[in-house]
Design a protein around this motif. Structure first.
Motif, PDB file in Angstrom:
ATOM      1  N   ARG A 274       0.840  -1.185   0.000  1.00  0.00           N
ATOM      2  CA  ARG A 274       0.000   0.000   0.000  1.00  0.00           C
ATOM      3  C   ARG A 274       0.881   1.243   0.000  1.00  0.00           C
ATOM      4  O   ARG A 274       1.976   1.226   0.557  1.00  0.00           O
ATOM      5  N   GLY A 275       0.405   2.302  -0.610  1.00  0.00           N
ATOM      6  CA  GLY A 275       1.182   3.528  -0.596  1.00  0.00           C
ATOM      7  C   GLY A 275       0.436   4.683  -1.214  1.00  0.00           C
ATOM      8  O   GLY A 275      -0.580   4.508  -1.899  1.00  0.00           O
ATOM      9  N   ARG A 276       0.949   5.883  -0.981  1.00  0.00           N
ATOM     10  CA  ARG A 276       0.368   7.093  -1.556  1.00  0.00           C
ATOM     11  C   ARG A 276       0.773   7.210  -3.017  1.00  0.00           C
ATOM     12  O   ARG A 276       1.943   7.052  -3.374  1.00  0.00           O
ATOM     13  N   GLY A 277      -0.184   7.509  -3.867  1.00  0.00           N
ATOM     14  CA  GLY A 277       0.093   7.799  -5.270  1.00  0.00           C
ATOM     15  C   GLY A 277       0.844   6.707  -5.989  1.00  0.00           C
ATOM     16  O   GLY A 277       0.859   5.538  -5.582  1.00  0.00           O
ATOM     17  N   VAL A 278       1.499   7.097  -7.079  1.00  0.00           N
ATOM     18  CA  VAL A 278       2.358   6.197  -7.856  1.00  0.00           C
ATOM     19  C   VAL A 278       3.591   6.988  -8.274  1.00  0.00           C
ATOM     20  O   VAL A 278       3.492   8.162  -8.633  1.00  0.00           O
ATOM     21  N   VAL A 279       4.741   6.369  -8.209  1.00  0.00           N
ATOM     22  CA  VAL A 279       6.039   6.973  -8.544  1.00  0.00           C
ATOM     23  C   VAL A 279       6.169   8.387  -7.960  1.00  0.00           C
ATOM     24  O   VAL A 279       6.670   9.302  -8.623  1.00  0.00           O
ATOM     25  N   GLY A 280       5.701   8.547  -6.728  1.00  0.00           N
ATOM     26  CA  GLY A 280       5.831   9.823  -6.046  1.00  0.00           C
ATOM     27  C   GLY A 280       4.864  10.899  -6.497  1.00  0.00           C
ATOM     28  O   GLY A 280       5.013  12.072  -6.122  1.00  0.00           O
ATOM     29  N   LYS A 281       3.840  10.539  -7.290  1.00  0.00           N
ATOM     30  CA  LYS A 281       2.902  11.527  -7.812  1.00  0.00           C
ATOM     31  C   LYS A 281       1.470  11.113  -7.501  1.00  0.00           C
ATOM     32  O   LYS A 281       1.168   9.926  -7.328  1.00  0.00           O
ATOM     33  N   GLU A 282       0.581  12.096  -7.445  1.00  0.00           N
ATOM     34  CA  GLU A 282      -0.850  11.878  -7.297  1.00  0.00           C
ATOM     35  C   GLU A 282      -1.552  12.624  -8.434  1.00  0.00           C
ATOM     36  O   GLU A 282      -2.086  13.720  -8.261  1.00  0.00           O
ATOM     37  N   PRO A 283      -1.511  12.040  -9.641  1.00  0.00           N
ATOM     38  CA  PRO A 283      -1.977  12.773 -10.824  1.00  0.00           C
ATOM     39  C   PRO A 283      -3.472  13.048 -10.814  1.00  0.00           C
ATOM     40  O   PRO A 283      -4.283  12.257 -10.323  1.00  0.00           O
ATOM     41  N   VAL A 284      -3.840  14.212 -11.372  1.00  0.00           N
ATOM     42  CA  VAL A 284      -5.230  14.594 -11.589  1.00  0.00           C
ATOM     43  C   VAL A 284      -5.595  14.237 -13.032  1.00  0.00           C
ATOM     44  O   VAL A 284      -4.864  14.573 -13.974  1.00  0.00           O
ATOM     45  N   LEU A 285      -6.727  13.559 -13.212  1.00  0.00           N
ATOM     46  CA  LEU A 285      -7.205  13.194 -14.537  1.00  0.00           C
ATOM     47  C   LEU A 285      -8.483  13.967 -14.828  1.00  0.00           C
ATOM     48  O   LEU A 285      -9.454  13.885 -14.073  1.00  0.00           O
TER      49      LEU A 285
END
Length: 345
Positions: A274-285
């Motif tokens: 488990r973790g926040r975001g992906v590859v250090g990012k939390e992208p907005v779509l």
């Protein structure tokens, strides 16, 4: 507001302009666009649009715009992959929220392409431009060798065009891999160095399976790649790379907040991550920026396994929902191969 990633194609014969607005491509007939912009930074004519190929495949040397990310590129060679699309193969849910029925794959064409380095800074927040990585040929089992400016592109993402320039794409491998030949269409052919590189690194470049699933208008596409085996502390460690694309096919603005992975190994272990975001990012779509693409790596102490999971997204009203990651296999090659080589110097 016009983003700095705008690319423009002039149709000399029909006075049409094809342009990419934040990754979404539109056609405007007989309209000349005037925009206040920094000199020479926003609009850039690049060539003449060609008809889409409904049947067959694009050849080596085909110039194109990416229909989602808007970058300029050129086709190196095609791959034939088996696409497992859960959106067109409904299945009864099982205990982990995925279909229990077999999802049959259909053959689909993907392309190994070069990305124009002038466009890399503009897409870096939406798509990783170092999509190809190898295990480095030395003792550190975690060391990776990356080839920048390469991507894997689905057939429907190709918007073909032609250009009169002999070097229309800026990339350090362009002139090492491709030769200008005005008697051919497209006018760029593979050099022997490209053929040799493809043949030698075929096991590490080839994609064989593509997995796709949509939850609440968010489509997740996963492409796994086997990277090879390394010995570490008297055991074998098998490595894979997986590329993931997230696409918002609806009108609602959402943001990726968390990931939840389940990783099963043939050795019998089941790992939860488990973790926040992906590859250090939390992208907005959103409709303006509908997609995000990234790659990551996983290792097992067994020659095969599989992965599945969910991404947690947040709506603008603060509510959350889970998006399924389609389960995909991690399979090693049936026989050992020498470590991959880099591109020719």
């Amino acid at each position: 507001r016009i983003p700095a990633t705008l690319l423009l194609i002039l149709f000399h014969c029909s006075a049409l302009w094809l342009y990419s607005l934040a990754g979404r491509l539109n056609l405007e007939a007989n309209v000349l666009i005037t925009i206040n912009r920094p000199e020479g930074k926003i609009l850039e004519p690049v060539g003449v649009f060609e008809a889409l190929k409904q049947h067959g495949k694009y050849e080596t040397g085909q110039l194109f715009l990416h229909s989602v990310f808007g970058y300029r590129g050129i086709v190196l060679f095609p791959w034939h992959a088996r696409l497992y699309d859960r959106d067109v193969s409904p299945a009864a849910p099982d205990s982990v929220g995925h279909g229990s029925k077999e999802v049959k794959g259909k053959m689909h064409t993907y392309y190994q392409v070069l990305i124009d380095t002038r466009d890399c800074p503009h897409i870096s927040q939406r798509s990783q431009t170092e999509a190809v990585t190898f295990l480095a040929n030395h003792d550190d089992s975690r060391a990776l060798y990356a080839i920048p400016g390469l991507d894997y592109v689905s057939h429907e993402d190709i918007l073909p065009y032609n250009s009169t320039e002999q070097v229309p794409i800026q990339h350090e491998l362009f002139e090492r891999f491709l030769l200008f030949d005005p008697s051919r269409n497209p006018p760029f052919t593979a050099r022997d160095t490209l053929r040799a590189w493809q043949e030698k690194n075929h096991p590490w470049l080839e994609l064989s399976d593509v997995h796709r699933e949509t939850t609440e208008n968010i489509r997740v596409t996963v492409i796994p790649f086997y990277m090879g085996m390394r010995e570490a502390q008297n055991s074998h460690v098998y490595w894979w790379r997986y590329c993931i694309r997230l696409e918002n096919q609806g009108n609602e603005v959402v943001q990726l907040r968390e990931r939840h992975w389940r990783i099963f190994s043939l050795s019998g272990t089941l790992e939860t991550v488990r973790g926040r975001g992906v590859v250090g990012k939390e992208p907005v779509l959103s409709r303006e920026q509908p997609a995000f693409q990234y790659s990551s790596h996983v290792s097992l102490q067994a020659p095969s396994g599989h992965m599945w999971g969910t991404f947690c997204f947040e709506r603008t009203d603060g509510s959350h929902f889970d998006v399924r990651i389609p389960p995909f296999s991690l399979e090693s090659n049936k026989y050992d191969k020498a470590p991959p080589t880099g591109y020719p110097l």
